[in-house]
Motif scaffolding. Structure first.
Motif, short mmCIF file in Angstrom:
data_model
loop_
_atom_site.label_atom_id
_atom_site.label_comp_id
_atom_site.label_asym_id
_atom_site.label_seq_id
_atom_site.Cartn_x
_atom_site.Cartn_y
_atom_site.Cartn_z
N ASP A 387 5.34 -1.18 -5.36
CA ASP A 387 4.26 -1.98 -4.82
C ASP A 387 3.93 -3.26 -5.62
N ILE A 391 4.24 -7.19 -3.84
CA ILE A 391 3.10 -8.24 -4.05
C ILE A 391 3.92 -9.30 -4.59
N ARG A 421 -2.90 -8.36 -5.75
CA ARG A 421 -3.41 -7.07 -6.33
C ARG A 421 -4.71 -6.79 -5.28
N SER A 424 -4.45 -6.02 -1.65
CA SER A 424 -3.32 -4.80 -1.25
C SER A 424 -4.28 -3.45 -1.42
#
Length: 527
Positions: A387, A391, A421, A424
């Protein structure tokens, strides 16, 4: 447009020249063959997108880092710096974008630290600090603890430190990031006075209109090297933006309203006292709806940071806080985060990042109880790393790898990682404190687009910003905070930056919320 004073020449007493400067870090060439000549007695602007190498070059000029190749010449003499002390000896001072202050010391102690031989540490030093503070309108008390100062006041302490040491060549890294328009005008007047007295100013900024207003010369950097110069008498913002990033200037303007009737965040009678019983916040009432951006405008130190930290439960206030109709007054910071509050902090170094940890660990920071970062009670390293790469790609975080430490990234790339972050976690509420401070026009556009898209999808946003154009462009409503109170509301469709600046300093014509605005909060009084 300011013009160069008569007699300013490249070989003047306070001139600076860097030739062939190169600086390498593991996996990164921060500077490559940089050439800049700064005429003595001028304001020289250095512009470039984040990661262009500006900060590294400034640290080399100030002796924080040594170049691998190249030469530095000051007043016609070649110099070599092993530390900032060497730079100070030849008259170079620097005000960093991220402040170099000890929170547990007073203003006086911070200013004299390392310069005790100049004016001692007692009455003589105090008198000099008061003299400089009065001369430049800093409104600083030598006995105030730095930890009690707002961001704007901290910046003034840094500038005071440079002047206290008698610098003649002053490097200013994003000096207007925390100032309202009227304060920018006052700063520019002071810079022109410094220039007239022979000081040389190296001015680093992402605000191109300010660069055009104050600079005598402009140098553009891109990807670690100098790529061109511009004449502020004839250059336009569009031309400068294209030199920097190869694209047009972004606009913060939002599309049609997406505000719904559903209240997401509600504060009622929220107040906050400091440890001396003084009000930092008093009787705050505000609501934010799904699909709404509420902007908060105020001079730094008037309660914005305290408002954010109270909502995040970093400080314990009184009153009612409701999120999506649920009372969360007793919820701690972690619980509020888990309920869907995203947080872009004002100071990314103090509250947003672990600087000496890799990027993938910083992606987990603050989200360590939620997927994809965990499996059961354990951190899921594989999914967290996967992840993090998502990003990095989606938010254009420029880094050699996700294992690079956060400290190695430029300020703008650090900010893009934080925004990525926080967005997300599918938040229902985003608290964004100065989300584009210190980032270039390209990164600004990316962050604005992400906020706009999330707003269309129903995200509620509390936006704190010293960039009044950003506030006006992104907000559906704007509230003004003054001495810890919300004192007025503006319609972004009709308000101007000058209107907001006047309201923020107490001379407002806004729809007043409380005719008896408290003046008891000495901590956040507007200057």
């Amino acid at each position: 447009m300011a013009t160069a004073p008569q007699g300013s020449t490249a070989d003047g007493g306070n001139s600076v020249s860097v030739q062939g400067i190169t600086k390498r870090f593991p996996g990164v060439v921060a500077n490559h063959d940089v050439d800049i000549t700064i005429r003595g007695g001028t304001v020289h602007a250095l512009i470039g997108e984040n990661g262009a190498g500006k900060s590294t070059l400034m640290k080399i000029l100030y002796g924080v880092q040594k170049p691998d190749e190249g030469t530095i010449t000051v007043a016609g003499q070649q110099v070599s710096f092993s530390s900032p002390t060497d730079a100070i000896k030849v008259g170079i001072g620097m005000v960093f974008q991220h402040f170099m202050l000890a929170d547990n010391l007073t203003v006086l102690e911070n200013v004299v630290l390392g310069a005790e031989k100049l004016h001692g540490i007692g009455d003589k030093a105090r008198a000099e600090i008061v003299r400089i503070s009065d001369a430049y309108g800093f409104d600083l008390d030598p006995d105030d603890l730095v930890e009690r100062l707002g961001v704007g006041q901290r910046q003034r302490v840094e500038i005071l430190k440079v002047l206290f040491r008698g610098a003649k060549i002053i490097i200013l890294d994003e000096p207007t990031a925390v100032l309202v328009p009227q304060e920018v005008d006052a700063l520019f007047a002071n810079l022109r006075e410094l220039r007239a007295s022979g000081h040389t100013i190296l001015f680093i900024s992402h605000k191109l209109d300010e660069v055009l207003a104050i600079a005598d010369d402009i140098t553009v950097m891109r990807r670690g090297t100098t790529v061109g110069e511009a004449d502020p008498k004839t250059a336009t913002k569009l031309e400068l933006a294209e030199l920097m990033v190869g694209s047009e200037l972004p606009s913060p303007e939002t599309e049609e309203s997406t505000v719904t009737d559903v209240v997401l965040l509600e504060l009622s009678d929220v107040s906050l006292l400091d440890d001396r019983g003084r009000h930092l916040l008093r009787d705050i009432d505000l609501t934010i709806h799904k699909g709404e951006v509420l902007g908060i405008a105020g001079v730094e130190g008037n309660g914005q940071a305290e408002l954010v930290e109270t909502i995040m439960a970093m400080r314990k206030g009184t009153g009612t806080v409701r999120l999506a109709g649920n009372d969360i007054a007793k919820a701690n910071t972690r619980e509020r985060r888990e309920l869907g509050i995203g947080f872009v902090p004002e100071d990314r170094h103090r509250h947003g990042l672990l600087l000496d940890a890799p990027l993938w660990e910083n992606r987990v920071l603050g989200h360590q109880t939620r997927e994809p970062n965990i499996t059961g009670p354990l951190i899921n390293r594989r999914d967290a790393r996967k992840d993090t790469q998502r990003i990095i790609d989606a938010y254009d975080v420029r880094t050699p790898s996700m294992d690079t430490h956060a400290r190695a990234l430029s300020g703008g790339n650090q900010q893009k990682l934080i925004v990525g972050r926080e967005m997300s976690g599918d938040p229902v509420l985003l608290i964004a404190a100065h989300p584009t401070r210190g980032v270039d026009v390209g990164a600004q556009a990316a962050i604005w687009d992400h906020i706009k898209r999330a707003r269309r999808e129903g995200l509620a946003v509390l936006l704190i910003s010293a960039d009044l154009d950003e506030l006006i462009g992104l907000s559906d409503r704007i509230e003004v905070i003054l001495r810890g109170r919300l004192v007025g509301e503006f319609d972004p469709r009709t308000v101007t930056p000058q209107d907001l600046g006047s309201a923020m300093t107490g001379g407002q014509d806004a729809e007043t919320k409380d005719e008896t605005t408290s003046t008891s909060n000495g901590e956040g009084a507007a200057s």
